[in-house]
Design an enzyme around this catalytic site. Sequence first.
Site, PDB file in Angstrom:
ATOM      1  N   ARG A 537       0.828  -1.208   0.000  1.00 37.67           N
ATOM      2  CA  ARG A 537       0.000   0.000   0.000  1.00 37.67           C
ATOM      3  C   ARG A 537       0.860   1.254   0.000  1.00 37.67           C
ATOM      4  O   ARG A 537       1.979   1.266   0.520  1.00 37.67           O
ATOM      5  CB  ARG A 537      -0.887   0.043   1.246  1.00 37.67           C
ATOM      6  CG  ARG A 537      -1.852  -1.123   1.320  1.00 37.67           C
ATOM      7  CD  ARG A 537      -2.659  -1.085   2.596  1.00 37.67           C
ATOM      8  NE  ARG A 537      -1.794  -1.008   3.752  1.00 37.67           N
ATOM      9  CZ  ARG A 537      -2.084  -0.366   4.870  1.00 37.67           C
ATOM     10  NH1 ARG A 537      -3.226   0.287   4.980  1.00 37.67           N
ATOM     11  NH2 ARG A 537      -1.242  -0.358   5.882  1.00 37.67           N
ATOM     12  N   SER A 601       8.641  -5.007   5.965  1.00 39.54           N
ATOM     13  CA  SER A 601       8.448  -6.078   6.959  1.00 39.54           C
ATOM     14  C   SER A 601       9.321  -7.290   6.684  1.00 39.54           C
ATOM     15  O   SER A 601       8.821  -8.405   6.443  1.00 39.54           O
ATOM     16  CB  SER A 601       6.982  -6.476   6.988  1.00 39.54           C
ATOM     17  OG  SER A 601       6.189  -5.336   7.066  1.00 39.54           O
ATOM     18  N   ASP A 655       7.211  -3.823  10.444  1.00 41.39           N
ATOM     19  CA  ASP A 655       5.773  -3.712  10.755  1.00 41.39           C
ATOM     20  C   ASP A 655       5.473  -3.890  12.235  1.00 41.39           C
ATOM     21  O   ASP A 655       4.560  -3.265  12.783  1.00 41.39           O
ATOM     22  CB  ASP A 655       4.934  -4.692   9.896  1.00 41.39           C
ATOM     23  CG  ASP A 655       5.446  -6.120   9.920  1.00 41.39           C
ATOM     24  OD1 ASP A 655       6.485  -6.389  10.564  1.00 41.39           O
ATOM     25  OD2 ASP A 655       4.792  -6.981   9.280  1.00 41.39           O
TER      26      ASP A 655
HETATM   27  C1  BG6 Z   1      -1.002  -4.979   8.180  1.00 43.53           C
HETATM   28  C2  BG6 Z   1       0.103  -3.965   8.210  1.00 43.53           C
HETATM   29  O1  BG6 Z   1      -2.087  -4.519   8.879  1.00 43.53           O
HETATM   30  O2  BG6 Z   1      -0.555  -6.148   8.800  1.00 43.53           O
HETATM   31  C3  BG6 Z   1       1.348  -4.502   7.580  1.00 43.53           C
HETATM   32  O3  BG6 Z   1      -0.312  -2.803   7.543  1.00 43.53           O
HETATM   33  C4  BG6 Z   1       1.717  -5.827   8.152  1.00 43.53           C
HETATM   34  O4  BG6 Z   1       2.391  -3.623   7.813  1.00 43.53           O
HETATM   35  C5  BG6 Z   1       0.511  -6.721   8.060  1.00 43.53           C
HETATM   36  O5  BG6 Z   1       2.816  -6.362   7.464  1.00 43.53           O
HETATM   37  C6  BG6 Z   1       0.742  -8.070   8.590  1.00 43.53           C
HETATM   38  O6  BG6 Z   1      -0.386  -8.844   8.327  1.00 43.53           O
HETATM   39  P1  BG6 Z   1      -0.618  -9.526   6.928  1.00 43.53           P
HETATM   40  O7  BG6 Z   1      -1.634 -10.559   7.193  1.00 43.53           O
HETATM   41  O8  BG6 Z   1      -1.116  -8.488   6.008  1.00 43.53           O
HETATM   42  O9  BG6 Z   1       0.696 -10.105   6.543  1.00 43.53           O
HETATM   43  C1  GLC Z   2       8.440 -11.919   8.596  1.00 42.11           C
HETATM   44  C2  GLC Z   2       9.482 -10.828   8.493  1.00 42.11           C
HETATM   45  C3  GLC Z   2       9.352  -9.865   9.628  1.00 42.11           C
HETATM   46  C4  GLC Z   2       7.941  -9.369   9.734  1.00 42.11           C
HETATM   47  C5  GLC Z   2       6.996 -10.522   9.846  1.00 42.11           C
HETATM   48  C6  GLC Z   2       5.564 -10.081   9.907  1.00 42.11           C
HETATM   49  O1  GLC Z   2       8.753 -12.704   9.686  1.00 42.11           O
HETATM   50  O2  GLC Z   2      10.755 -11.409   8.477  1.00 42.11           O
HETATM   51  O3  GLC Z   2      10.220  -8.777   9.459  1.00 42.11           O
HETATM   52  O4  GLC Z   2       7.826  -8.529  10.840  1.00 42.11           O
HETATM   53  O5  GLC Z   2       7.149 -11.367   8.750  1.00 42.11           O
HETATM   54  O6  GLC Z   2       5.170  -9.429   8.775  1.00 42.11           O
END
Ligand code: BG6
Ligand code: GLC
Length: 906
Positions: A537, A601, A655
């Site tokens: 996003r 992340s 994240d």
């Molecule tokens: C979202 C965040 O809500 O959650 C992201 O905006 C994060 O930054 C994510 O990586 C993790 O959850 P998912 O299920 O989208 O991997």
């Molecule tokens: C993976 C990434 C880590 C992140 C997590 C959740 O483990 O290595 O950095 O925080 O996913 O998205």
Amino acid sequence: MPACYQQQHHIAVLTLGSDVWIERCLQPFYLSQKQLEHVRDQILNNIERGLQKEPQKPSTLKMLPTYVRSTPDGSEKGDFLVLDLGGTSFRILKVKLDSSHKVEMETEVYAVPEEVMLGTGQQLFDHVAECLGRFLQQRNLKRAVLPLGFTFSFPCVQSQLDKSVLISWTKGFHCAGVEGKDVVQLLKDAIGRQGDYKVDVIAIVNDTVGTMMSCGFQDHSCEVGLIVGTGSNVCYMEEMGNIESVEGDEGKMCINVEWGSFGEDGELKPIQTEYDEQVDKTSFSPGKQSFDKMVSGMYMGEIVRIVLIQLAREGLLFDGVTTPPLLIKGCFQTKDVSAIEDDHSGADAARKILTLLGLRPSEQDCLKVQCVCSAVSARSASLCAAGLAAVASRIQHNRQDPEGRLVVGVDGSVYKMHPKFSARLHHALQDLAPSCQVKFLISEDGSGKGTAIVTAVAQRLADQRQRVNEVLAPFNLTLEKLKDVQSLMRKEMDFGLRKETQPNATVKMLPTYVRATPDGTERGDFIALDLGGTNFRVLIVHVGKREDVGVQIVSKTFSLSQEVIQGTGIQLFDHIIDCITEFQEENNLRGRRMPLGFTFSFPCRQTSLDQGILITWTKGFSASGCVGEDVVRLLREAAIRKGNSDLMIVALVNDTVGTMMSCGYDDPACEIGLIVGTGTNACYMEEMKNVEILDDSDGRMCINMEWGAFGDNDCMDDLITNFDRDVDQFSINPGKQKYEKMISGMYLGEIVRQILIILTKYRILFGGKISQRLQTRDLFPTKFLSDIESDTLGLVQVRSILTDLGLRSTCDDTVLVKEVCTTVSRRAAQMCAAGIAAVVEKIRENRELNTLKITVGVDGTLYKLHPHFAGIVQETVKILAPQCDTQTLQESSQVLRDWRSRVKVQ
Ligand code: BG6
Ligand code: GLC
Ligand code: GLC
């Protein structure tokens, strides 16, 4: 007048020239369509109330759960003994089922003398056990311990398949000391008293259930069993969720309706005749089994007899003569009714039967007697149809299928032997359940085969259950194991923090350069990028004064194709810049230099807020040329390549860190960030003095644990199942992120799929057929578990989720798939909780506190969408870290979270 009576009425009027006596005596037996509809509706209403635990008004239908949960699937096999007690005859059978649908049966019929039927329970069961001994002796089977099913056709309260307490005797049995006792135990005791053979009593079933199962062997869709014989009754498959007295919502269970007792509260009064009242008064159980007494074979002959006496006494029959034999209760039997109603031989039969009773019937008498029989038996058929229509309506309601097709397995001497009963029943049913297409399957060889099948199914289910338990056992973690995980995690955290062990540590414990949570004074316009979760996003955030709620946010989600995330780094970062540029253009932001915060992340070794070296890709990313590089630099270079000079990259944030910061804005006690989404990870505020790789030792810093890699040094291998191994082996990063692969959404669906494949190989699921679909990798997205495990979805909806994925499943399959999902997600939540417990306990110790009050900020699709995940994490953390009062806070608005964290780190 219902159609089935019309013809008879016509004959009577024609041949007798006068319908006076018909009007007077037989009119009450003719039930109008309206009356029958009323009976149908009353029965339906009693069905509904009978399923409730505390209905406003008690139901007269017993609605007894039978613990029979599935109809036969044809795979039943083996040798079984069956006792069949409660119908016209007592039978013992040896049934051989083989998987090619062949059934071999040997049957012996034994008498139950009247003194036994009316004696003591011990006498009855001793008689049964003795006959069984003889049966085995004749076949040289006394040494074989065969499984035995018991068709016991009386109302019983069951608490399991082989525990069944008799409520009350019906149909002329009246053995003392049995009501209120477990019949299986009485049988076992009696067999014990014989002392020279053993059997394994596996199941006790009502004859209706046996019949349904017998017919279900031919047609798997048979979900109703009907008996019209000595007694009358019905059973059908009800949704578990509707049976309030039995725990569990999944699948179906067969309910023994015991409709014989319908009307015991007077509901049938308006249609009962004076003859019915007389029959009732002279029966063993006055006031009981009201419906049975109007429908079933045990009473049909008796009603006719009483009508005949009445007519004779009024001079309308036999020249006013009655004979002593005619006055004896039970001298006129239902088989006589059947014989007399035969179109060809009926008149002769009437003469013979009446003559045997000492009467001298005229031709007219014989015709009149035929009319009486017809009125009584036709009423029985139409009442039976009313009851069946109620059951049909119930099933249609459950299936939400107005055009239902219903298959009814049927047995009983009246249905089978009476020449007109079945046709009348079918005809009346059409009028009473017009939208339902009912197919009747006659059980040719009684309920014995069905009972053998129930016994076989019970055995098969027990075997399958054992198999399933074995397969799922490694996922059930004891408290001890979870404590092990917690302390191992704690150890790995220390390795990651200490200077000498850090380079080889699996849990990397990366400094983030974030030293405090936000305080709300932040202002400005920012661009935010969010890469690494389910969605990629771009956001633009305008932050005004907090009290003016001056926050304006525009965001856009872009899709990232497999080619982009697994291509080259240049492609990936160029694509990211293209998306940002597109977004800026759409929002008229080109030419305005703005600060940009980058939620990235993945594990990065940071040296400052705006620099981070990618240690390794995780979660399905593998773009080349990025590992070992500063991702902020890669982004800046892409911006230059793409000619976008408006971006000022100020911060790189994991994240978990973003989540902690955002929740910290609302709750100052939030010092942990947790993500359980596509991947899983946590960060928390650590004492600087413990972060040995940084020289500074004052205050605290947020540490990105990168706990997903926990276990990569094999320290938890005893917890890793073969399914985890398979998932790992076929992943993009084998041997890496072992803890993450047991917890996060990206992998749970794959673990489930591997288990389903094994269960299918064991022929426990999907009919043993491993479809092409089931072999498709990543068939189940993260959302799958959340949907399947949702408490608000009925079985039908869950099943349609599977159908949408191309998996055709039966009810039982669906229940099992859900169990597998629950098992896998429960382990995930518990493992995750063990990690959190290690973190909170460490913080407590860091601060030398007896008790710690702390909040975990959480985000991620699995945690947020799954119906039980969060609850299990919370309760497990409580158990594992009892000295910490650990609260969780979910970021409600991701978007808000983003600006908050970006604002602070700027
Ligand atoms: C979202 C965040 O809500 O959650 C992201 O905006 C994060 O930054 C994510 O990586 C993790 O959850 P998912 O299920 O989208 O991997
Ligand atoms: C993976 C990434 C880590 C992140 C997590 C959740 O483990 O290595 O950095 O925080 O996913 O998205
Ligand atoms: C009686 C019994 C019932 C049985 C039926 C048919 O109504 O109570 O259990 O199914 O007869 O045999």
